[in-house]
Design a protein around this motif. Structure first.
Motif, mmCIF file in Angstrom:
data_model
loop_
_atom_site.group_PDB
_atom_site.id
_atom_site.type_symbol
_atom_site.label_atom_id
_atom_site.label_comp_id
_atom_site.label_asym_id
_atom_site.label_seq_id
_atom_site.Cartn_x
_atom_site.Cartn_y
_atom_site.Cartn_z
ATOM 1 N N UNK A 108 0.825 -1.207 0.000
ATOM 2 C CA UNK A 108 0.000 0.000 0.000
ATOM 3 C C UNK A 108 0.866 1.267 0.000
ATOM 4 N N UNK A 109 1.951 1.239 0.756
ATOM 5 C CA UNK A 109 2.849 2.394 0.784
ATOM 6 C C UNK A 109 3.410 2.669 -0.603
ATOM 7 N N UNK A 110 3.829 1.623 -1.300
ATOM 8 C CA UNK A 110 4.395 1.783 -2.641
ATOM 9 C C UNK A 110 3.339 2.334 -3.596
ATOM 10 N N UNK A 111 2.096 1.901 -3.434
ATOM 11 C CA UNK A 111 1.022 2.430 -4.262
ATOM 12 C C UNK A 111 0.818 3.920 -4.033
ATOM 13 N N UNK A 112 0.857 4.350 -2.770
ATOM 14 C CA UNK A 112 0.751 5.782 -2.476
ATOM 15 C C UNK A 112 1.920 6.549 -3.098
ATOM 16 N N UNK A 113 3.110 5.954 -3.006
ATOM 17 C CA UNK A 113 4.291 6.608 -3.567
ATOM 18 C C UNK A 113 4.153 6.776 -5.077
ATOM 19 N N UNK A 114 3.616 5.764 -5.759
ATOM 20 C CA UNK A 114 3.398 5.876 -7.208
ATOM 21 C C UNK A 114 2.455 7.033 -7.504
ATOM 22 N N UNK A 115 1.394 7.148 -6.711
ATOM 23 C CA UNK A 115 0.456 8.242 -6.915
ATOM 24 C C UNK A 115 1.117 9.600 -6.826
ATOM 25 N N UNK A 116 1.982 9.788 -5.829
ATOM 26 C CA UNK A 116 2.672 11.066 -5.670
ATOM 27 C C UNK A 116 3.682 11.299 -6.792
ATOM 28 N N UNK A 117 4.444 10.245 -7.118
ATOM 29 C CA UNK A 117 5.472 10.384 -8.159
ATOM 30 C C UNK A 117 4.835 10.685 -9.514
ATOM 31 N N UNK A 118 3.607 10.232 -9.722
ATOM 32 C CA UNK A 118 2.933 10.539 -10.980
ATOM 33 C C UNK A 118 2.251 11.907 -10.924
ATOM 34 N N UNK A 119 1.509 12.164 -9.850
ATOM 35 C CA UNK A 119 0.660 13.363 -9.800
ATOM 36 C C UNK A 119 1.454 14.658 -9.672
ATOM 37 N N UNK A 120 2.454 14.683 -8.806
ATOM 38 C CA UNK A 120 3.164 15.942 -8.563
ATOM 39 C C UNK A 120 3.963 16.414 -9.776
ATOM 40 N N UNK A 121 4.759 15.559 -10.431
ATOM 41 C CA UNK A 121 5.425 16.020 -11.662
ATOM 42 C C UNK A 121 4.442 16.391 -12.771
ATOM 43 N N UNK A 122 3.321 15.653 -12.866
ATOM 44 C CA UNK A 122 2.325 16.008 -13.871
ATOM 45 C C UNK A 122 1.823 17.437 -13.647
ATOM 46 N N UNK A 123 1.552 17.775 -12.390
ATOM 47 C CA UNK A 123 1.114 19.134 -12.069
ATOM 48 C C UNK A 123 2.194 20.153 -12.432
ATOM 49 N N UNK A 124 3.450 19.813 -12.135
ATOM 50 C CA UNK A 124 4.550 20.729 -12.441
ATOM 51 C C UNK A 124 4.724 20.896 -13.951
ATOM 52 N N UNK A 125 4.673 19.795 -14.701
ATOM 53 C CA UNK A 125 4.802 19.877 -16.159
ATOM 54 C C UNK A 125 3.679 20.722 -16.756
ATOM 55 N N UNK A 126 2.500 20.573 -16.224
ATOM 56 C CA UNK A 126 1.357 21.350 -16.696
ATOM 57 C C UNK A 126 1.583 22.833 -16.413
ATOM 58 N N UNK A 127 1.941 23.133 -15.153
ATOM 59 C CA UNK A 127 2.088 24.532 -14.752
ATOM 60 C C UNK A 127 3.222 25.230 -15.494
ATOM 61 N N UNK A 128 4.294 24.492 -15.793
ATOM 62 C CA UNK A 128 5.457 25.089 -16.448
ATOM 63 C C UNK A 128 5.332 25.118 -17.975
ATOM 64 N N UNK A 129 4.270 24.546 -18.488
ATOM 65 C CA UNK A 129 4.094 24.536 -19.939
ATOM 66 C C UNK A 129 4.923 23.498 -20.656
ATOM 67 N N UNK A 130 5.493 22.560 -19.909
ATOM 68 C CA UNK A 130 6.351 21.536 -20.523
ATOM 69 C C UNK A 130 5.570 20.689 -21.517
#
Length: 366
Positions: A108-130
């Motif tokens: 379960x911990x690894x699943x939560x980690x995957x969620x963060x590793x996917x969601x946070x960079x996605x938000x950053x890429x979106x915000x930065x126009x990448x």
């Protein structure tokens, strides 16, 4: 007004777009690796019968395991009320409980980690126009958001699966286990595909003869997926602990009891003998399909990475068949069975990668 996930950016040179694509592709490969590891940890969790040790679902909290004896006593008491404890593990000590708790907590911990590793960079890429700088994929942001939604659905599916073993039976539903594992393969395959198509705006031109080979590859992927689903049925029904001979099943090709359940149409998905029989032989069909894919790709003179991937898929599927037979003959040892699941992911990923690399698309949005 339509919502766009990619912020409009001024025209940038090809180098800026290539740098953006490399960043996003590297992130997607990291996520694919984490999903691969998640499936392997899930296999260990299943094989050690640890999956029902955590009876609470707290997706936003619960990152740490119990840290006090009082908390350990509380969660152990919850476990002692489950069918698994009452029917299979009555009398289990707290120390033994801590061992099985670890694998489910890590899963379960690894699943939560995957969620963060996917969601946070996605938000950053979106915000930065990448994402807007990557011009060769249409609606990239929406596709990545769909992948995020699939990941969230997988977390819910995992809990739905666990719930099936907390009511009146000491094991999870093999149907829900198959859905959980099948969705993991879909997510893994999608990440591999996206990582490759994002990272390569252009692919090496392929001969026209590759087209029917690609159709063959898609069909092969379907057979591989069916093999995975019946493998989950085998795991959920503990069918791997019966008929531990090869190629016959205790001296016969198909045991007479394979059709012993009424109504008869339930036997392919509920009868231990027939479920194992189907998994055995659909795996052989899948292996032959992969080997034929390798041969056809070479005969069609596939170029570059597509050619290498086709060869690697053929080698990997031979190793996977061997691992499956050893797993069966040795009565499902944890180490070999875990490698068998990793092998399934590897073969599946290689066929997906072949499809991505054998595209005849160059500099056109996809």
């Amino acid at each position: 007004m339509a919502l766009s996930l990619s912020i409009p950016v001024p025209k940038e040179d090809a180098r800026a777009g290539a740098r953006a694509a490399r960043r996003v592709a590297t992130w997607l490969w990291a996520c694919a690796f984490m999903v691969f590891a998640m499936a392997v940890i899930g296999a260990i969790t299943r094989l050690t019968e640890s999956g029902l040790s955590m009876v609470e679902w707290r997706p936003l909290i619960g990152w740490l395991p119990p840290t006090t004896e009082a908390e350990w006593t509380r969660v152990f008491e919850l476990y002692r009320q489950t069918p698994e404890y009452r029917f299979l593990n009555a009398g289990m000590s707290l120390d033994a409980f801590k061992e099985i708790f670890f694998w489910e907590w890590l899963h379960r911990l690894w699943g939560r980690a995957i969620g963060l590793v996917f969601a946070l960079p996605l938000l950053a890429f979106w915000a930065l126009g990448t994402l807007g700088r990557i011009r060769h994929i249409r609606r990239l942001g929406w596709k990545l958001l769909a992948l995020l939604a699939l990941g969230g659905l997988q977390g819910v599916m995992g809990w739905v699966m666990v719930q099936s073993g907390l009511v009146d039976r000491p094991s999870v539903s093999h149907y829900r286990l198959a859905a959980h594992l099948g969705l993991a393969f879909v997510i893994f395959g999608a990440l591999v595909w996206m990582a490759l198509v994002v990272g390569r705006a252009e692919v090496m031109p392929q001969p026209r003869a590759i087209r029917p080979v690609r159709r063959h590859a898609w069909a092969t992927l379907g057979v591989l997926f069916l093999t995975v689903i019946w493998g989950a049925f085998v795991a959920g029904l503990d069918a791997g602990l019966a008929y531990n001979t090869w190629p016959l099943m205790n001296g016969t090709l198909l045991p007479a009891e394979a059709w012993g359940i009424e109504p008869v149409w339930l036997n392919p998905v509920q009868n231990t003998a027939l479920v194992q029989f189907i998994h055995r032989w659909i795996a052989i069909v899948a292996a032959l399909a992969v080997l034929a894919l390798t041969w056809r790709a070479l005969a069609a003179r596939a170029e570059g990475a597509a050619r290498v991937l086709a060869v690697l898929a053929g080698i990997a599927v031979l190793a996977q068949v061997l691992l499956g037979i050893v797993t069966l003959l040795a009565m499902v040892p944890i180490s070999v069975a875990t490698l068998h699941q990793a092998g399934a992911l590897t073969v599946f990923g290689l066929v997906v990668a072949f499809l991505a690399e054998s595209r005849r698309i160059s500099n056109r949005p996809i």
